[in-house]
Design a protein around this motif. Structure first.
Motif, short mmCIF file in Angstrom:
data_model
loop_
_atom_site.label_atom_id
_atom_site.label_comp_id
_atom_site.label_asym_id
_atom_site.label_seq_id
_atom_site.Cartn_x
_atom_site.Cartn_y
_atom_site.Cartn_z
N ASN A 75 0.90 -1.23 0.04
CA ASN A 75 -0.11 0.03 0.06
C ASN A 75 0.79 1.33 0.00
O ASN A 75 1.65 1.35 0.82
CB ASN A 75 -0.97 -0.05 1.19
CG ASN A 75 -1.90 0.99 1.38
OD1 ASN A 75 -1.61 2.25 1.00
ND2 ASN A 75 -2.89 0.82 1.72
N ASP A 77 0.45 4.28 0.78
CA ASP A 77 0.24 5.03 1.84
C ASP A 77 1.17 4.69 2.94
O ASP A 77 1.81 5.43 3.93
CB ASP A 77 -1.16 5.01 2.46
CG ASP A 77 -2.29 5.70 1.89
OD1 ASP A 77 -1.60 6.67 0.95
OD2 ASP A 77 -3.19 5.79 1.83
N ARG A 81 6.36 5.83 3.59
CA ARG A 81 6.57 6.33 4.76
C ARG A 81 7.70 5.38 5.25
O ARG A 81 7.65 4.48 6.07
CB ARG A 81 5.44 6.55 5.75
CG ARG A 81 4.29 7.21 5.30
CD ARG A 81 3.25 7.08 6.24
NE ARG A 81 2.00 7.58 5.86
CZ ARG A 81 0.99 8.15 6.41
NH1 ARG A 81 1.14 8.19 7.77
NH2 ARG A 81 -0.30 8.34 6.10
N LYS A 126 0.49 11.70 -7.71
CA LYS A 126 -0.88 11.52 -8.26
C LYS A 126 -1.16 10.35 -9.16
O LYS A 126 -2.20 9.78 -8.90
CB LYS A 126 -1.45 12.84 -8.74
CG LYS A 126 -1.79 13.87 -7.98
CD LYS A 126 -2.29 15.17 -8.68
CE LYS A 126 -2.61 16.25 -7.78
NZ LYS A 126 -2.96 17.62 -8.52
N PHE A 129 -1.34 7.43 -6.59
CA PHE A 129 -2.16 7.46 -5.66
C PHE A 129 -3.52 7.53 -6.29
O PHE A 129 -4.79 7.77 -5.77
CB PHE A 129 -2.18 8.64 -4.54
CG PHE A 129 -1.15 8.21 -3.50
CD1 PHE A 129 -1.31 7.19 -2.54
CD2 PHE A 129 -0.02 8.98 -3.86
CE1 PHE A 129 0.07 7.03 -1.90
CE2 PHE A 129 1.46 8.73 -2.65
CZ PHE A 129 1.06 7.79 -1.75
N LYS A 132 -5.39 11.40 -6.74
CA LYS A 132 -5.69 12.15 -5.53
C LYS A 132 -4.73 12.00 -4.44
O LYS A 132 -4.42 11.06 -4.13
CB LYS A 132 -7.01 11.94 -4.89
CG LYS A 132 -7.26 12.93 -3.58
CD LYS A 132 -8.85 12.56 -3.11
CE LYS A 132 -8.92 13.44 -1.91
NZ LYS A 132 -10.02 13.24 -1.25
N LEU A 133 -4.01 12.91 -3.93
CA LEU A 133 -2.86 12.91 -3.07
C LEU A 133 -3.42 12.78 -1.51
O LEU A 133 -4.40 13.46 -1.14
CB LEU A 133 -1.92 14.11 -3.00
CG LEU A 133 -1.15 14.45 -4.39
CD1 LEU A 133 -0.46 15.74 -4.47
CD2 LEU A 133 -0.29 13.36 -4.58
N PRO A 134 -2.79 11.81 -0.68
CA PRO A 134 -3.35 11.59 0.61
C PRO A 134 -2.92 12.82 1.40
O PRO A 134 -1.93 13.74 1.19
CB PRO A 134 -2.37 10.41 1.06
CG PRO A 134 -1.67 10.15 0.06
CD PRO A 134 -1.77 10.90 -0.98
N SER A 135 -3.65 13.07 2.54
CA SER A 135 -3.49 14.24 3.25
C SER A 135 -1.79 14.48 3.73
O SER A 135 -1.40 15.39 4.11
CB SER A 135 -4.57 14.40 4.21
OG SER A 135 -4.15 13.05 5.27
N TRP A 136 -1.35 13.29 4.02
CA TRP A 136 -0.19 13.36 4.62
C TRP A 136 1.08 13.47 3.88
O TRP A 136 2.22 13.83 4.13
CB TRP A 136 0.34 11.70 5.51
CG TRP A 136 0.28 10.70 4.41
CD1 TRP A 136 -0.85 9.80 4.39
CD2 TRP A 136 1.26 10.17 3.62
NE1 TRP A 136 -0.52 8.86 3.46
CE2 TRP A 136 0.54 9.08 3.22
CE3 TRP A 136 2.46 10.70 3.36
CZ2 TRP A 136 1.40 8.47 1.90
CZ3 TRP A 136 3.19 9.99 2.61
CH2 TRP A 136 2.63 8.78 1.80
N TRP A 137 0.74 13.24 2.61
CA TRP A 137 1.83 13.36 1.29
C TRP A 137 2.45 14.98 1.45
O TRP A 137 1.73 16.00 1.42
CB TRP A 137 1.40 13.16 0.26
CG TRP A 137 2.24 13.11 -1.07
CD1 TRP A 137 3.14 12.01 -1.14
CD2 TRP A 137 2.66 14.11 -1.99
NE1 TRP A 137 3.86 12.35 -2.27
CE2 TRP A 137 3.78 13.59 -2.57
CE3 TRP A 137 2.28 15.15 -2.19
CZ2 TRP A 137 4.25 14.16 -3.58
CZ3 TRP A 137 2.98 16.02 -3.10
CH2 TRP A 137 4.03 15.46 -3.94
#
Length: 157
Positions: A75, A77, A81, A126, A129, A132-137
Motif C-alpha cells: 500500500n 500510503d 513512509r 498523483k 495514488f 488524489k494525494l493523501p493528506s499526509w503527502w
C-alpha cells in the motif's frame, strides 16, 4: 550504460554481465509490528494463506524458531513512509554492491529533469495514488528523511 559503469548486470537489456557473474539481489522488507496484521499475511508457496500462523503478529510474538513465507500487500500510503516500512537491498556482485550508492545518486541526477520541482513530484505521486494525494503527502525530497545512522544497523551484543 549507467548500469554497466557501476557494475550492475545489464544482460537482460542488451548490456554486459556483471564482473563476478553473480547478478542476484536480496531485498529485505521490515514492516512496523503494529502494521503487520493489516498488510502482511502468512502464506504457503504461491500465496496460499497459512491459517495456522494467523494472525501473523501473534505468531511472531511467540518464542521459538520461526519459519515460512509471508505475502505483503504493498500500500503506497504505508510503503512511502520511512517510519512504517524500511527496505534494504544487498547484491551478490561485490562490485555493484560497493557502487550501489553512487549508482543511485547518478540515477537520481538523471531523474532530476523529470522530478525536479514540487509540481512534477506531485504529478508523479498523483499517478501512484490514483489521482488524489493523501493528506499526509508532501512534495519535499525524502532522501535525508530515509537515512539511518550506522549504529541503527548493528545488532546488540
Amino acid at each position: 550504460k549507467l548500469a554497466e559503469k557501476y557494475g550492475l548486470d545489464a544482460r537482460g537489456h542488451g548490456g554486459k554481465m556483471c564482473k563476478s557473474g553473480r547478478a542476484g539481489h536480496l531485498l529485505q522488507i521490515f514492516v512496523r509490528r503494529e502494521l503487520i496484521d493489516k498488510y502482511v499475511y502468512p502464506a504457503f508457496p504461491y500465496g496460499v494463506p497459512d491459517n495456522k500462523r494467523n494472525p501473523l503478529g501473534e505468531y511472531l510474538s511467540r518464542g521459538g524458531k520461526k519459519s515460512g513465507q509471508v505475502r505483503i500487500t504493498v500500500n503506497p500510503d504505508v510503503f512511502l513512509r520511512a517510519s512504517c516500512v524500511r527496505m534494504f537491498v544487498y547484491s551478490a556482485d561485490p562490485t555493484f554492491h560497493a557502487n550501489r550508492c553512487k549508482f543511485q545518486a547518478k540515477l537520481r541526477d538523471l531523474l532530476d529533469d523529470i522530478l525536479d520541482s514540487d509540481n512534477s513530484r506531485a504529478k508523479a505521486a498523483k499517478g501512484i495514488f490514483g489521482g488524489k494525494l493523501p493528506s499526509w503527502w508532501s512534495s519535499e525530497d525524502q532522501t535525508d528523511a530515509s537515512k539511518m545512522s550506522k549504529k541503527r544497523y548493528l545488532m546488540p551484543d
